[in-house]
Motif scaffolding. Structure first.
Motif, mmCIF file in Angstrom:
data_model
loop_
_atom_site.group_PDB
_atom_site.id
_atom_site.type_symbol
_atom_site.label_atom_id
_atom_site.label_comp_id
_atom_site.label_asym_id
_atom_site.label_seq_id
_atom_site.Cartn_x
_atom_site.Cartn_y
_atom_site.Cartn_z
ATOM 1 N N PRO A 5 -20.593 45.440 -23.315
ATOM 2 C CA PRO A 5 -21.610 46.168 -22.552
ATOM 3 C C PRO A 5 -21.379 46.033 -21.055
ATOM 4 O O PRO A 5 -20.646 45.150 -20.593
ATOM 5 N N SER A 6 -22.004 46.892 -20.302
ATOM 6 C CA SER A 6 -21.839 46.880 -18.855
ATOM 7 C C SER A 6 -22.172 45.515 -18.255
ATOM 8 O O SER A 6 -23.115 44.839 -18.677
ATOM 9 N N PHE A 7 -21.402 45.131 -17.262
ATOM 10 C CA PHE A 7 -21.647 43.916 -16.500
ATOM 11 C C PHE A 7 -20.992 44.092 -15.142
ATOM 12 O O PHE A 7 -20.220 45.029 -14.905
ATOM 13 N N ALA A 8 -21.280 43.190 -14.223
ATOM 14 C CA ALA A 8 -20.599 43.136 -12.936
ATOM 15 C C ALA A 8 -20.439 41.669 -12.572
ATOM 16 O O ALA A 8 -21.436 40.935 -12.495
ATOM 17 N N HIS A 9 -19.191 41.248 -12.361
ATOM 18 C CA HIS A 9 -18.938 39.825 -12.120
ATOM 19 C C HIS A 9 -17.687 39.683 -11.268
ATOM 20 O O HIS A 9 -16.701 40.406 -11.463
ATOM 21 N N ALA A 10 -17.739 38.742 -10.333
ATOM 22 C CA ALA A 10 -16.615 38.465 -9.440
ATOM 23 C C ALA A 10 -15.877 37.209 -9.895
ATOM 24 O O ALA A 10 -16.496 36.164 -10.104
ATOM 25 N N PHE A 11 -14.568 37.331 -10.061
ATOM 26 C CA PHE A 11 -13.691 36.203 -10.367
ATOM 27 C C PHE A 11 -12.930 35.864 -9.086
ATOM 28 O O PHE A 11 -12.127 36.665 -8.596
ATOM 29 N N ARG A 12 -13.172 34.690 -8.540
ATOM 30 C CA ARG A 12 -12.527 34.305 -7.296
ATOM 31 C C ARG A 12 -11.083 33.846 -7.526
ATOM 32 O O ARG A 12 -10.665 33.583 -8.672
ATOM 33 N N VAL A 13 -10.366 33.754 -6.444
ATOM 34 C CA VAL A 13 -8.997 33.224 -6.507
ATOM 35 C C VAL A 13 -9.030 31.871 -7.214
ATOM 36 O O VAL A 13 -9.842 30.998 -6.881
ATOM 37 N N GLY A 14 -8.165 31.698 -8.177
ATOM 38 C CA GLY A 14 -8.099 30.439 -8.920
ATOM 39 C C GLY A 14 -8.876 30.447 -10.221
ATOM 40 O O GLY A 14 -8.644 29.593 -11.084
ATOM 41 N N SER A 15 -9.802 31.403 -10.387
ATOM 42 C CA SER A 15 -10.542 31.499 -11.647
ATOM 43 C C SER A 15 -9.690 32.194 -12.700
ATOM 44 O O SER A 15 -8.749 32.926 -12.394
ATOM 45 N N ARG A 16 -10.076 31.991 -13.960
ATOM 46 C CA ARG A 16 -9.397 32.632 -15.083
ATOM 47 C C ARG A 16 -10.427 33.334 -15.974
ATOM 48 O O ARG A 16 -11.571 32.902 -16.075
ATOM 49 N N LEU A 17 -9.986 34.411 -16.594
ATOM 50 C CA LEU A 17 -10.810 35.140 -17.558
ATOM 51 C C LEU A 17 -10.525 34.596 -18.942
ATOM 52 O O LEU A 17 -9.362 34.485 -19.354
#
Length: 781
Positions: free
Chosen positions: A693-705
């Motif tokens: 479903p729709s979302f909005a999220h920021a992954f900063r430098v160094g983060s992983r999905l």
């Protein structure tokens, strides 16, 4: 009430099924006029004044027998649902035609007969209305609706709540209870006032306790009208869940209220969150001429999918919500109605007599395993295209009650600059937080009050105290006035500036934007002309060996996980449970045991990366069994090894058929019909796209999905999930990866969003639990 098993007495030609004892056409049987009366409405008909415990049979204009309802002890019977095969139902047991049927349709020439009499008694032929069959305006012109002042200090001496309690008549004669409150005349004068309606099956007409939307609006200078849906509170009629009669009632309410002398411009708006937010969308699709705007907050998408997300039974909040509706809509189910009756309200007392016809909807809807054709008449993604008034809508991706499905329908609204949508991570009540309430007030000022929005210092002070008390943190308040450069008489200029702003506003990291962790305040934001964002670019992450997620498929391989029989009943709340308004929830976000999940992780991002919109997880999957429910969950694993929940998607894999007309590059919709359902073949690999479903999220430098594939459960606050019956076994499901089985995550990436440095505190993000990251090793088949 209990769902009754159909008595197939028609096959035996018993009188209870409407048989006349004659070999001819039943409509040719000699009858006498009925002693009972029929009150037809919008896709419903109610019998009043029949003998107790008699079979009442409904025929259409061609004389075809449709259904028989046995009257209750007071001689009532309500017709709303028609089985595929004529059958008999006992209204005393809350019986209803089973899921394999349809609703009563608009039409002429219907007749109801009591075939237990000799000769049979028959009603006069009657017509069932459709939702757009509006009455003569005389119905509205002749109604007088009174109100009472509800100032900052309460109701003034010499007045009482009873002065504002009314009944509003609908087009079929049913009367709905309504409570009218005027704002403080010391601040806003003697009227007429801009006026707002709050309409639901909760308690909006309760005299001594206004609903939140009405309370806030009255403080801001609006007259408010709280109205209980038919079959709830002190209202007459029979309760149903989002049926067309409720839509039409909303039309009638708007038109009757707008004609009152205390209504500014003789136009009204609507307010409300959750139930009263959802109701606005149904009313809006009827387009009452006197409706100027609606402001639905924290709403659902498709009603059937709310109970069956991904085709999986929601055994948590939605089931509980239906059970509570059944309880509250029973006679005496709401304490305030008892108080009203004890105070001498004979109309309210009389209306309780019909409560025995209210249906056990929780049991009924649990039988709707597949999408019924008539569910389209209550499907908001299909109906909102009919709305022709300005709309202000807000919602949280992680809404623990209504979920994120609302966002998938935003592009179904008419494309007009007066429509405004604000979305964020958050909790269900956040639509009434200062996070978005200032823009809500601006919208109402422009389209209902028709004036340049200003908030006085006194109102700001009072509201700030209330915000802080309700949301459990200090320092909350309205935003500064945003149109100080426009004179009071320059509505045209201010409105033009408002409408020039982008339609879609997305707030990021709600809960980390103020000093107190969890306070309803965003940290940064982005704006878009439409949703999903038109600039979004699809990005794929392919499942690979050793739990990797990569930009391209790797070598072929398989991972396997076992069904977790405990997951479906587990939420992420801790020992304190679900606390609606606390800023930081008590969280116990449990891990799946190794062997009960598949886990895949990207390499650290080398630049700040923002995903915004819906997506999907495409799996190449096989199983030992033919019926499998799958949950796919996205999390962020930060550089400091804190894991944050982003969102989850679900699918019963038999529902692989895609609704092409409702799907696009990022959005996957299913038909969910029985005809399209295709069980798995054990041991046979299938490719299936599971919607995110729709979302909005920021992954900063160094983060992983991170992607987690599992049995549904553990990763939601109030939704719990039913499981297939595996007879005590825990089957294994296998997921392929590589070039030949290119399982992947597909997400919409957007650019141009400036992400502030530094991670939000854990915990702080509203609706998004966090925990220390624990690596998992995937099993092989």
């Amino acid at each position: 009430m209990k769902l009754w098993t159909i008595a197939l007495s028609c096959a035996l030609a018993l009188p209870a099924c409407g048989s006349s004892g004659s070999d001819g056409d039943p409509m040719e049987v000699v009858t006498v006029p009925a002693a009972f009366t029929v009150r037809p409405g919008v896709e419903i008909a109610t019998v009043i004044g029949a003998d107790p415990d008699v079979p009442l049979t409904l025929y259409d204009a061609e004389g075809t027998e449709l259904v028989t309802i046995i009257s209750d002890n007071l001689g009532y019977a309500h017709f709303a649902y028609i089985p595929t095969v004529p059958a008999t139902f006992d209204s005393k047991d809350g019986t209803i035609p089973i899921a394999d049927g349809q609703t009563l349709k608009k039409g002429e020439g219907y007749v109801i007969r009591d075939n237990s009499k000799d000769p049979p008694e028959a009603s006069e032929p009657f017509s069932v209305m459709g939702v757009h069959d509006t009455p003569d305006t005389a119905l509205y012109d002749g109604q007088v609706i009174n109100g009472v002042t509800f100032g900052i200090l309460g109701i003034p001496d010499g007045s009482s709540e009873a002065d504002g309690f009314n009944y509003i008549e609908m087009r079929d004669g049913v009367k709905l209870s309504a409570m009218v409150r005027f704002p403080d005349p010391g601040l806003y004068g003697d009227g007429p006032y801009p006026t707002l309606i709050e309409y639901s099956g909760y308690s909006p007409s309760r005299p001594n306790s206004p609903e939140p939307g009405s309370r806030i609006a009255t403080l801001l200078g609006y007259a408010t009208v709280g109205v209980n849906m038919r079959g709830s509170g002190c209202s007459g009629g029979v309760f149903d869940v989002f049926n067309p009669a409720q839509h039409a009632d909303g039309y009638d309410i708007v038109e009757a209220v707008a004609r009152q002398p205390w209504v500014l411009h003789n136009q009204v708006g609507m307010v409300g969150l959750s139930y009263s937010g959802i109701a606005q969308l149904y009313v809006g699709r009827t387009n009452p001429p006197s409706l100027s705007a609606i402001t639905p907050l924290s709403v659902i998408g498709d009603a059937w999918q709310q109970l069956w997300p991904g085709g999986i039974f929601n055994d948590g909040f939605t089931r509980q919500w239906l059970e509570e509706r059944d309880r509250q809509q029973s006679s005496g189910g709401q304490n305030w109605t008892v108080e009203q009756i004890d105070a001498g309200d004979t109309i309210c007392e009389e209306h309780q007599d019909l409560r025995g016809q209210n249906v056990d909807f929780q049991s009924f809807f649990q039988l709707l395993e597949f999408y019924p054709d008539d569910a389209r008449d209550r499907s908001l993604p299909r109906l909102i295209e009919e709305i022709d008034v300005p709309v202000y809508l807000t919602g949280a991706w992680q809404d623990e009650q209504t979920g994120p499905q609302f966002a998938n329908m935003l592009d179904r609204f008419a494309d007009r600059p007066s429509n405004k949508f604000t979305m964020f991570n958050g909790h269900h009540p956040d639509g009434y937080s200062p996070l978005v309430l200032t823009r809500w007030y601006e919208f109402l000022e422009f389209y209902v009050a028709k004036r340049v929005p200003r908030i006085s210092d006194l109102v700001r002070a009072v509201a700030g105290d209330e915000f802080s008390k309700e949301f459990g943190v200090m320092g909350l308040g309205f935003e500064p006035d945003r149109f100080p450069g426009f004179a009071d008489d320059d509505l045209t200029g201010a409105l033009a500036a408002f409408e020039a702003e982008p339609k879609v506003r997305v707030l990021f990291e709600n809960g980390a934007g103020a000093t107190d962790a969890g306070a309803p305040a965003g940290r940064f934001e982005a704006s878009y002309s439409t949703w999903p964002p038109p600039s979004a670019v699809g990005r794929s992450f392919y499942l690979g060996p050793s739990g990797s997620l990569a930009a391209a498929p790797g070598p072929d391989g398989m991972g396997a996980y076992q069904h977790d029989p405990n997951a479906g009943s587990v939420t992420f709340f801790g020992p304190k449970g679900y606390e609606l308004l606390v800023p930081v929830w008590d969280i116990d976000w449990t891990e799946f045991d190794e062997g009960n999940l598949l886990s895949y992780l990207t390499e650290p991002f080398t630049e700040d990366t923002v995903f915004a919109g819906p997506g999907y997880v495409e799996l190449h999957i096989e199983s030992e069994v033919d019926d499998v429910n799958v949950q796919v969950t996205l999390t962020e694993v930060r550089a400091d090894d804190i894991e944050t929940l982003v969102t989850s998607g679900w699918l019963r894999l038999g529902h692989r058929k895609i609704d092409d007309a409702a799907s696009d590059e990022f959005r996957i919709e299913r038909t969910f019909t029985q005809e399209d359902f295709a069980p798995l073949v054990p041991g046979e690999m299938v490719a299936v796209k599971i919607p995110i479903p729709s979302f909005a999220h920021a992954f900063r430098v160094g983060s992983r999905l991170r992607l987690i594939v599992s049995t549904p459960g553990r990763n939601h606050g109030t939704w719990q999930f039913g499981d297939p019956d595996y007879g005590g076994s825990n089957p294994t499901h296998s997921v392929g990866h590589g070039t030949a089985m290119a399982s992947r995550v597909f997400l919409p990436q957007v650019s141009g969003v400036t992400v502030p440095a530094g991670y939000p505190e854990c915990p702080s993000l509203r609706g998004q639990p966090c925990r220390p990251y624990r690596p998992a090793v995937n099993s092989r088949p």
